[in-house]
Structure formats: structure tokens, C-alpha cells
Design a protein around this motif. Structure first.
Motif, PDB file in Angstrom:
ATOM      1  N   ALA A  27      -4.700  20.552   1.437  1.00 16.55           N
ATOM      2  CA  ALA A  27      -5.298  20.545   0.093  1.00 16.55           C
ATOM      3  C   ALA A  27      -4.441  19.775  -0.906  1.00 16.55           C
ATOM      4  CB  ALA A  27      -5.502  21.981  -0.391  1.00 16.55           C
ATOM      5  N   GLY A  28      -3.129  19.743  -0.711  1.00 12.29           N
ATOM      6  CA  GLY A  28      -2.264  19.071  -1.672  1.00 12.29           C
ATOM      7  C   GLY A  28      -1.710  17.749  -1.205  1.00 12.29           C
ATOM      8  N   SER A  29      -2.247  17.204  -0.106  1.00 11.55           N
ATOM      9  CA  SER A  29      -1.662  15.991   0.458  1.00 11.55           C
ATOM     10  C   SER A  29      -2.352  14.748  -0.087  1.00 11.55           C
ATOM     11  CB  SER A  29      -1.787  16.015   1.988  1.00 11.55           C
ATOM     12  OG  SER A  29      -1.350  14.808   2.524  1.00 11.55           O
ATOM     13  N   GLU A  30      -1.544  13.777  -0.498  1.00 17.49           N
ATOM     14  CA  GLU A  30      -2.079  12.506  -0.980  1.00 17.49           C
ATOM     15  C   GLU A  30      -1.817  11.365   0.001  1.00 17.49           C
ATOM     16  OE1 GLU A  30      -0.542  11.699  -4.834  1.00 17.49           O
ATOM     17  OE2 GLU A  30      -1.496  13.439  -5.774  1.00 17.49           O
ATOM     18  N   LEU A  31      -0.908  11.567   0.923  1.00 12.23           N
ATOM     19  CA  LEU A  31      -0.574  10.522   1.886  1.00 12.23           C
ATOM     20  C   LEU A  31      -1.563  10.539   3.053  1.00 12.23           C
ATOM     21  CD1 LEU A  31       3.314  10.856   2.025  1.00 12.23           C
ATOM     22  CD2 LEU A  31       2.012   8.967   1.040  1.00 12.23           C
ATOM     23  N   VAL A  32      -2.094   9.367   3.383  1.00  7.84           N
ATOM     24  CA  VAL A  32      -3.087   9.248   4.452  1.00  7.84           C
ATOM     25  C   VAL A  32      -2.530   9.740   5.786  1.00  7.84           C
ATOM     26  CG1 VAL A  32      -4.385   7.591   5.856  1.00  7.84           C
ATOM     27  CG2 VAL A  32      -4.362   7.379   3.376  1.00  7.84           C
ATOM     28  N   VAL A  33      -1.335   9.302   6.148  1.00  7.67           N
ATOM     29  CA  VAL A  33      -0.768   9.650   7.446  1.00  7.67           C
ATOM     30  C   VAL A  33      -0.544  11.150   7.574  1.00  7.67           C
ATOM     31  CG1 VAL A  33       1.643   9.300   6.756  1.00  7.67           C
ATOM     32  CG2 VAL A  33       0.984   9.012   9.155  1.00  7.67           C
ATOM     33  N   VAL A  34      -0.205  11.806   6.438  1.00  9.88           N
ATOM     34  CA  VAL A  34      -0.008  13.262   6.462  1.00  9.88           C
ATOM     35  C   VAL A  34      -1.347  13.965   6.664  1.00  9.88           C
ATOM     36  CG1 VAL A  34       0.772  15.262   5.148  1.00  9.88           C
ATOM     37  CG2 VAL A  34       2.058  13.119   5.042  1.00  9.88           C
ATOM     38  N   ARG A  35      -2.386  13.499   5.955  1.00  8.14           N
ATOM     39  CA  ARG A  35      -3.710  14.112   6.131  1.00  8.14           C
ATOM     40  C   ARG A  35      -4.200  13.953   7.573  1.00  8.14           C
ATOM     41  NH1 ARG A  35      -4.812  11.314   1.421  1.00  8.14           N
ATOM     42  NH2 ARG A  35      -6.541  10.089   2.304  1.00  8.14           N
ATOM     43  N   MET A  36      -3.921  12.794   8.152  1.00  6.24           N
ATOM     44  CA  MET A  36      -4.324  12.568   9.540  1.00  6.24           C
ATOM     45  C   MET A  36      -3.653  13.565  10.480  1.00  6.24           C
ATOM     46  SD  MET A  36      -4.164   8.388   9.697  1.00  6.24           S
ATOM     47  CE  MET A  36      -4.246   8.355  11.482  1.00  6.24           C
ATOM     48  N   ARG A  37      -2.341  13.732  10.318  1.00 11.84           N
ATOM     49  CA  ARG A  37      -1.605  14.639  11.207  1.00 11.84           C
ATOM     50  C   ARG A  37      -2.018  16.097  10.986  1.00 11.84           C
ATOM     51  NH1 ARG A  37      -1.650  10.976  13.475  1.00 11.84           N
ATOM     52  NH2 ARG A  37      -0.082   9.369  13.833  1.00 11.84           N
ATOM     53  N   LEU A  38      -2.290  16.460   9.732  1.00 16.59           N
ATOM     54  CA  LEU A  38      -2.707  17.835   9.428  1.00 16.59           C
ATOM     55  C   LEU A  38      -4.074  18.137  10.053  1.00 16.59           C
ATOM     56  CD1 LEU A  38      -1.542  18.058   5.710  1.00 16.59           C
ATOM     57  CD2 LEU A  38      -0.724  19.507   7.574  1.00 16.59           C
ATOM     58  N   LEU A  39      -5.005  17.206   9.939  1.00 15.85           N
ATOM     59  CA  LEU A  39      -6.334  17.411  10.539  1.00 15.85           C
ATOM     60  C   LEU A  39      -6.236  17.468  12.062  1.00 15.85           C
ATOM     61  CD1 LEU A  39      -8.451  15.063   8.261  1.00 15.85           C
ATOM     62  CD2 LEU A  39      -8.725  17.540   8.484  1.00 15.85           C
ATOM     63  N   GLU A  40      -5.375  16.637  12.621  1.00 13.37           N
ATOM     64  CA  GLU A  40      -5.146  16.653  14.071  1.00 13.37           C
ATOM     65  C   GLU A  40      -4.622  18.014  14.513  1.00 13.37           C
ATOM     66  OE1 GLU A  40      -3.934  12.680  16.440  1.00 13.37           O
ATOM     67  OE2 GLU A  40      -2.295  13.678  15.406  1.00 13.37           O
ATOM     68  N   ALA A  41      -3.648  18.539  13.753  1.00 21.42           N
ATOM     69  CA  ALA A  41      -3.065  19.847  14.069  1.00 21.42           C
ATOM     70  C   ALA A  41      -4.089  20.962  13.921  1.00 21.42           C
ATOM     71  CB  ALA A  41      -1.864  20.101  13.156  1.00 21.42           C
ATOM     72  N   LEU A  42      -4.920  20.876  12.873  1.00 21.72           N
ATOM     73  CA  LEU A  42      -5.970  21.888  12.683  1.00 21.72           C
ATOM     74  C   LEU A  42      -6.956  21.880  13.846  1.00 21.72           C
ATOM     75  CD1 LEU A  42      -6.944  21.779   8.895  1.00 21.72           C
ATOM     76  CD2 LEU A  42      -6.164  23.774  10.181  1.00 21.72           C
ATOM     77  N   GLY A  43      -7.310  20.691  14.291  1.00 20.82           N
ATOM     78  CA  GLY A  43      -8.227  20.592  15.429  1.00 20.82           C
ATOM     79  C   GLY A  43      -7.654  21.237  16.672  1.00 20.82           C
ATOM     80  N   LYS A  44      -6.369  21.020  16.926  1.00 23.14           N
ATOM     81  CA  LYS A  44      -5.726  21.636  18.089  1.00 23.14           C
ATOM     82  C   LYS A  44      -5.693  23.155  17.966  1.00 23.14           C
ATOM     83  CE  LYS A  44      -2.650  17.826  19.429  1.00 23.14           C
ATOM     84  NZ  LYS A  44      -1.248  17.387  19.496  1.00 23.14           N
ATOM     85  N   ALA A  45      -5.276  23.640  16.787  1.00 23.47           N
ATOM     86  CA  ALA A  45      -5.160  25.086  16.590  1.00 23.47           C
ATOM     87  C   ALA A  45      -6.518  25.769  16.653  1.00 23.47           C
ATOM     88  CB  ALA A  45      -4.483  25.365  15.249  1.00 23.47           C
ATOM     89  N   GLY A  46      -7.547  25.099  16.156  1.00 24.84           N
ATOM     90  CA  GLY A  46      -8.883  25.705  16.163  1.00 24.84           C
ATOM     91  C   GLY A  46      -9.572  25.650  17.499  1.00 24.84           C
ATOM     92  N   SER A  47      -9.087  24.801  18.418  1.00 23.69           N
ATOM     93  CA  SER A  47      -9.767  24.635  19.699  1.00 23.69           C
ATOM     94  C   SER A  47      -9.363  25.675  20.729  1.00 23.69           C
ATOM     95  CB  SER A  47      -9.480  23.235  20.256  1.00 23.69           C
ATOM     96  OG  SER A  47      -8.097  23.097  20.539  1.00 23.69           O
ATOM     97  N   ILE A  48      -8.346  26.496  20.414  1.00 23.69           N
ATOM     98  CA  ILE A  48      -7.915  27.520  21.364  1.00 23.69           C
ATOM     99  C   ILE A  48      -8.969  28.610  21.443  1.00 23.69           C
ATOM    100  CG2 ILE A  48      -6.603  28.823  19.623  1.00 23.69           C
ATOM    101  CD1 ILE A  48      -5.605  28.416  23.294  1.00 23.69           C
ATOM    102  N   GLY A  49      -9.279  29.034  22.657  1.00 32.53           N
ATOM    103  CA  GLY A  49     -10.340  30.028  22.837  1.00 32.53           C
ATOM    104  C   GLY A  49     -10.051  31.362  22.175  1.00 32.53           C
ATOM    105  N   MET A  50      -8.763  31.673  21.919  1.00 30.52           N
ATOM    106  CA  MET A  50      -8.407  32.978  21.354  1.00 30.52           C
ATOM    107  C   MET A  50      -8.467  32.972  19.830  1.00 30.52           C
ATOM    108  SD  MET A  50      -5.331  33.783  24.080  1.00 30.52           S
ATOM    109  CE  MET A  50      -4.198  33.918  22.774  1.00 30.52           C
ATOM    110  N   ALA A  51      -8.737  31.815  19.226  1.00 27.32           N
ATOM    111  CA  ALA A  51      -8.834  31.787  17.766  1.00 27.32           C
ATOM    112  C   ALA A  51     -10.052  32.585  17.323  1.00 27.32           C
ATOM    113  CB  ALA A  51      -8.941  30.349  17.280  1.00 27.32           C
ATOM    114  N   GLY A  52      -9.890  33.350  16.254  1.00 22.26           N
ATOM    115  CA  GLY A  52     -10.970  34.210  15.779  1.00 22.26           C
ATOM    116  C   GLY A  52     -12.135  33.416  15.217  1.00 22.26           C
ATOM    117  N   ARG A  53     -13.297  34.071  15.128  1.00 23.44           N
ATOM    118  CA  ARG A  53     -14.516  33.406  14.656  1.00 23.44           C
ATOM    119  C   ARG A  53     -14.366  32.921  13.222  1.00 23.44           C
ATOM    120  NH1 ARG A  53     -20.504  35.765  15.900  1.00 23.44           N
ATOM    121  NH2 ARG A  53     -21.709  34.291  14.655  1.00 23.44           N
TER     122      ARG A  53
END
Length: 464
Positions: A27-53
Motif C-alpha cells: 500500500a505504501g510502495s512507490e517503487l515499481v520493482v518493490v511492488r513487483m516483488r511484493l505481489l510475487e510474494a503475495l501470490g506465493k503465500a496465497g497459493s499454499i493450500g493451508m492458507a485460510g479462505r
């Protein structure tokens, strides 16, 4: 953090903390490369089957927001992450609908063609999962169908591939039928350069369609029409290739006859690539026992013309195709004899590859032909003439071929195996006396002779 969040070493509570922190940082990131890495990390964390609904829903919302980022690189990361989530089979139906709707809206937002192609591939990846419900499949198919009208060729190609993937996976007959209809319409309307891609997709669908289905019959009719009347030679070539692939998988008798007759005509096409693909396709189809002697003879006669073609690769594929027909068990003795004569002519071709192919085809026919046809001796005599070929590769292949024939030669009567052993040993000595430096060839010829000697179907005298 993304790797930690996607692993099994942290519990649900700590995973929730990781995802919350990632979203706060985003939410507070202005740098493109940081937003890219954050979205990548979110995708990984959300793809685990044990993540809650609830947690996974929050991740999807954030990734969807990334689709509207001002930077296309960030958007691309979001597209790929949503595709992974949607195709993993871990999100509930309502959330999957959200993902599809967000991607469909992104496609209609008229970003650059690279972006649209990526969205199309993401939708194809999600739709290609068998667990997707029929209603959602329809939404995806409708979106991809609209993308077939895109102005960019890469988007069209990606849409064709995605629709074919869905058609192969869906269990819904109506959805599959609609996909076939849409691809056939796209084939009629599209520019010539898209024709081969559409045909490759139709070939994949043909592998899963029932042999007597309306859709398969429509595909064959379209391909035949393209083979006979298309302006572009590459479209006719792709049509021939696809017809061969569909025909060899097994289709109805009437459909098979239509395929063979039109492929046989295409051997006389004015473009060499079309003649080449047609000859190869006939080789795949005409060896089928369901074809019958009439169509096998028709195919052989047309392929005989291909043996005189000015292009080496057309002659090579025609030779190979004749060999395949000759090995079919349903071929009658007269046609076997005619095929052997045709292949014997190819032994004198000026191209070494064609001669090598002819040697291989003749020995396969010789092994497959019934003994009562009396052709093995004829084939052995013709092959023996190639022992003096100017090309070392042809000589080597001939020796191996004679060794194969000799190992099944006991049933051919007295002296057959002995004659082949004599020819092989003469070839070894001839190569040596001619000063050939290819010791490897001579050693391989010796192995061929020894292989015959160890065969259980040659008599003691031949072994000695």
C-alpha cells in the motif's frame, strides 16, 4: 517472506502476519520493482493450500488491484499470480469467479498486446483445469472467443491455444462443440499466417472427439477444403499434416476415405512443402488395416509419382510412406510386389538419404511380407547391389538390412541365409581392400554377421 509464507514450516497465525505485512508494504510502495516483488510474494503465500479462505480472498483482491497498476511489469506479475491461484484448485468457486471476472475486465481495458496475450494465456490456464464448473468455463470461452477478433496476431494465437486447451479438458459436450465451432469460424476469417496455429489446435481437439461426432466431421471437412482450395501454401501444408494426425487416430470409414483421397491428390500440389506433408500424412493413414486394398493401391500409385519429384525430401517421404503401406498386414500379394518394385527404383536415387530410406523400407517390407509371396529373395538380391554404394551410410544400412533379412531367412528355403552371409563377408573384405579408413563400419558389419550366426533360425552350416 513470500517463501516462508508459502512453506509448511509456519502456522496459520504466522502466515496471516506475513501476508498482512506484505499488503501493508504494498500500500505504501512507490517503487515499481518493490511492488513487483511484493505481489510475487503475495501470490506465493496465497497459493499454499493451508492458507485460510479469508486470507486468500484478501490476496486475490490485492492481486486484482495490481492488474490496474500504472506499470505493465507490475500488471504482468499480478496476471501470473492470479493464473497460478486460479489453476491450483485451492480457491472456492465464488473466488474463482472473481479472478476470472478481473482478468476478463483487464483484457477489455485495451492495454498493450503483450499484456493482453498474457491475460489470454492466464484464462486458458484456469479454463484448462478439469475441476472448473461449466458456467465458469462458458464465461472463459466467451471472453477468449472475443479475443479471437483482436487486432494483434499474438493475442489471436494465444486465444486459439487457450480455447483448444479448454476444449481438450472440459467434460461438457456443448462447451467443446462451441469451441470447435468458434475455431472453425476463426479459421475461415483469420489471416493466412494464423491458419497453421488454428489447425494445430484442431488436431489436439480431434484426439479427444468421438470418431463419429459432428464436430470431428466438421473439422475434417474444413481441413479438406483448405487442402484443396487455400491460397496459402503453408495453410495447405498444415492441413495435410493435421489430416494425417486425425486419420491415424481412427475415424469412420467414410471420413478416412475422404482424407486419403484428398491427400493423394495433394501429392501433385505445385508447392514442395505441401507435397512433402501430404506424402508423410499418407504414410501415417494408408498403413491402417481399416483402409482396404483399393485405397491402399490408390495411395501407392500417387506416392509412386512422389518418387520422381524434383525435391529430395518429397522423394524421401514418399519412399518412407510406401514402406509403411508395404508393412500393413492387409496388403495383398500383388500390391506387395508393386511396392517392392517402386522401392527398388529408389535404391538408385541420386540422394543418399533417399537411398538409405529405401533400404530401410525394403527390409521392413521383406520381414512383414508373407513367405508365400516369395519376395524376400528378390528384396535380398536388390539390397545386395547396394553393398557397393558410394556412400558409407548407405552401405552400413544395407549391411544391417541384410543381417535382419538373414536372421529370418530359414523359412525362405535352402541357401537364402548362406547367400546373405556371403554378401556380408564380401562387403567387409571389399571395404578393407579398398583402403577404407572406416574401421567402425567394418566392425559393425562383423556384428551383423555374428548376429545372424547366433540366431536360432539358421542352420548349423550357416553358423559355421
Amino acid at each position: 517472506l513470500g517463501v516462508l509464507g508459502s512453506g509448511n514450516v509456519v502456522g496459520a497465525e504466522l502466515r496471516e502476519v506475513i501476508i498482512d505485512k506484505l499488503m501493508q508494504a504494498l500500500a505504501g510502495s512507490e517503487l515499481v520493482v518493490v511492488r513487483m516483488r511484493l505481489l510475487e510474494a503475495l501470490g506465493k503465500a496465497g497459493s499454499i493450500g493451508m492458507a485460510g479462505r479469508r486470507l486468500r480472498q484478501a490476496v486475490v483482491i490485492k492481486l486484482a488491484e495490481g492488474l490496474r497498476d500504472t506499470d505493465l511489469a507490475v500488471c504482468s506479475i499480478s496476471i501470473d499470480a492470479l493464473a497460478e491461484l486460479g489453476s491450483a484448485g485451492i480457491v472456492h468457486h465464488q473466488l474463482l469467479e472473481v479472478i476470472v471476472q478481473e482478468l476478463a475486465q483487464a483484457l477489455s481495458a485495451h492495454h498493450g498486446p503483450i499484456y493482453r496475450s498474457r491475460v489470454v494465456r492466464a484464462l486458458g490456464k484456469i479454463g484448462g483445469v478439469r475441476r472448473v464448473e461449466d458456467g465458469l468455463h462458458e464465461t472463459i470461452v466467451q471472453t477468449l472467443t472475443q479475443a479471437l477478433g483482436d487486432a494483434d496476431s499474438d493475442v489471436i494465437s494465444a486465444s486459439v491455444t487457450a480455447l483448444a486447451a479448454i476444449g481438450c479438458e472440459t467434460a461438457n459436450v456443448a462447451t467443446r462443440g462451441r469451441i470447435v465451432d468458434e475455431l472453425l469460424q476463426a479459421f475461415d476469417k483469420c489471416a493466412p499466417e494464423h491458419g497453421p496455429g488454428v489447425m494445430a489446435s484442431l488436431s489436439k481437439l480431434g484426439a479427444v472427439l468421438p470418431t463419429d461426432s459432428r464436430e470431428l466431421l466438421a473439422i475434417v471437412r474444413h481441413l479438406v477444403r483448405a487442402l484443396v482450395g487455400s491460397v496459402g501454401s503453408h495453410v495447405r501444408s498444415a492441413s495435410a499434416k493435421t489430416l494425417g494426425e486425425i486419420g491415424m487416430r481412427g475415424v469412420g470409414r467414410g471420413m478416412l476415405e475422404s482424407i486419403v483421397v484428398n491427400l493423394a491428390r495433394a501429392i501433385s500440389d505445385r508447392h514442395s512443402e505441401v507435397r512433402w506433408q501430404s506424402a508423410q500424412a499418407i504414410g501415417k493413414v494408408a498403413s491402417l488395416e481399416a483402409l482396404g486394398s483399393r485405397l491402399q493401391r490408390l495411395s501407392s500409385e500417387k506416392l509412386a509419382r512422389g518418387l520422381n519429384d524434383r525435391c529430395d525430401f518429397v522423394r524421401e517421404s514418399s519412399t518412407h510412406a510406401l514402406g509403411r503401406i508395404g508393412t500393413a498386414s492387409a496388403v495383398d500379394g500383388r500390391l506387395h510386389a508393386d511396392i517392392v518394385k517402386m522401392l527398388t527404383r529408389s535404391l538408385g536415387d541420386h540422394d543418399a538419404v533417399v537411398r538409405t530410406t529405401a533400404v530401410t523400407a525394403l527390409v521392413e517390407v521383406g520381414i512383414a511380407v508373407p513367405i508365400e509371396h516369395g519376395l524376400r529373395r528378390t528384396i535380398a538380391e536388390e539390397l545386395s547391389k547396394c553393398c557397393c554404394d558410394r556412400d558409407v551410410g548407405v552401405r552400413e544400412r544395407t549391411m544391417k538390412a541384410l543381417g535382419k533379412l538373414g536372421s529370418v531367412g530359414a523359412a525362405c528355403g535352402s541357401g537364402f541365409s548362406e547367400r546373405i552371409v556371403e554378401q556380408l563377408t564380401q562387403a567387409i573384405n571389399r571395404d578393407a581392400s579398398a583402403g577404407s579408413q572406416d574401421d567402425g563400419l567394418r566392425s559393425r558389419l562383423v556384428v551383423s554377421v555374428l548376429g545372424m550366426g547366433s540366431a536360432g533360425n539358421v542352420d548349423r552350416r550357416v553358423q559355421l
